[in-house]
Design a protein around this motif. Structure first.
Motif, short mmCIF file in Angstrom:
data_model
loop_
_atom_site.label_atom_id
_atom_site.label_comp_id
_atom_site.label_asym_id
_atom_site.label_seq_id
_atom_site.Cartn_x
_atom_site.Cartn_y
_atom_site.Cartn_z
N GLN A 1 -4.32 32.39 -8.41
CA GLN A 1 -4.06 31.30 -7.46
C GLN A 1 -3.31 30.16 -8.13
O GLN A 1 -2.39 29.58 -7.54
N GLN A 2 -3.67 29.83 -9.36
CA GLN A 2 -2.96 28.78 -10.09
C GLN A 2 -1.49 29.12 -10.28
O GLN A 2 -0.62 28.25 -10.15
N LYS B 1 -7.70 37.41 -13.70
CA LYS B 1 -8.67 36.44 -13.22
C LYS B 1 -8.21 35.86 -11.87
O LYS B 1 -7.12 35.29 -11.79
N PRO B 2 -9.00 36.00 -10.81
CA PRO B 2 -8.59 35.53 -9.48
C PRO B 2 -8.17 34.07 -9.45
O PRO B 2 -7.17 33.71 -8.79
N GLU B 3 -8.91 33.19 -10.14
CA GLU B 3 -8.57 31.77 -10.11
C GLU B 3 -7.23 31.49 -10.79
O GLU B 3 -6.49 30.59 -10.38
#
Length: 254
Positions: free
Chosen positions: A78-79, A73-75
């Motif tokens: 980033q997290q 998952k891209p988000e």
């Protein structure tokens, strides 16, 4: 060049992120990098596994933290990077170890029985997550003139098997193609990109197979993988890039 007072493969001051590292080969990589002085972020799909492993290693005196999450998952990617930077700083060493989706190997099926979604699952984890995480850290590596990208692959990309690995092997092979191109794009910025291609490891019950099929007569261990990654992550490996190193106990020697 190393002197008598500077040990080989010293990673002091480096920050490493290892995906899929709450157990097994990934945890062996974390331990090896931390032993050499790196501060390491443990990522795992299962939060409790990442946290438990991080706590255990901190109790031994290693500088590690947990950043669990689904890297497809891209988000979430980033997290994870945000956690890493907050805890330890910019990432110098990125190890793409996560490669076995939940349910595998029990879900293995041969090509004629696979659907498009079965390929998407493997591509999401073994290619798109590799591309996405690399993109998030690569600019900083180039700016700082040091970076190590290491992909943990499988000999299934090289050797045909009857187990039902076509979707897995295809995704692994795609990531290796990316790695070779990346090595040429960023090599003059002090960043290397390499891969380890693993043979029979001591997970998934392959010990007996390894006894019969490897030159050394045993399966690979987390320590074997960790040692190889520690070399690839080091300053001593600055002239090693764009390579797929077979770590297979001699099961394939060509």
């Amino acid at each position: 060049m190393n002197t008598a007072s500077q040990p080989l493969f010293d990673l002091s001051g480096r920050v490493a992120l290892v995906t899929g590292s709450g157990q097994g080969m990934g945890l062996g990589i974390v331990r090896a990098l931390a032993t050499q002085g790196a501060r390491v972020i443990i990522n795992d799909y299962y939060a409790d596994r990442a946290e438990t492993s991080a706590q255990a290693l901190r109790a031994e005196g290693f500088q590690v933290c947990a950043a669990p999450g689904d890297i497809t998952k891209p988000e979430v990617r980033q997290q994870i990077i945000d956690v890493a930077r907050k805890e330890f700083g910019n990432i110098d060493i990125l190890v793409h170890n996560a490669g076995v989706p939940p349910g595998m190997p029990d879900s293995l099926r041969k090509f004629r029985d696979l659907e498009d979604k079965d390929f998407e699952v493997q591509l999401d984890l073994n290619l798109r997550a590799v591309l996405g995480l690399t993109r998030l850290v690569l600019d900083g590596m180039c700016e700082r003139k040091f970076g190590r990208v290491v992909i943990i692959s499988s000999e299934s990309w090289r050797v045909g098997l009857s187990y039902g690995l076509s979707n897995y092997a295809a995704a692994k092979a795609a990531a290796l193609g990316f790695m070779r191109q990346l090595a040429h794009e960023v090599g003059r910025s002090g960043v290397t990109a390499n891969a380890l291609s693993l043979g029979c490891m001591n997970n998934f019950g392959y010990d007996e197979v390894a006894k019969a099929q490897t030159a050394v007569g045993r399966a690979g261990t987390p320590d074997d993988v960790g040692a190889a990654v520690a070399y690839l992550a080091s300053s001593e490996a600055s002239w090693m890039t764009g390579q797929v190193l077979a770590l297979n106990g001699g099961s394939v020697t060509a």
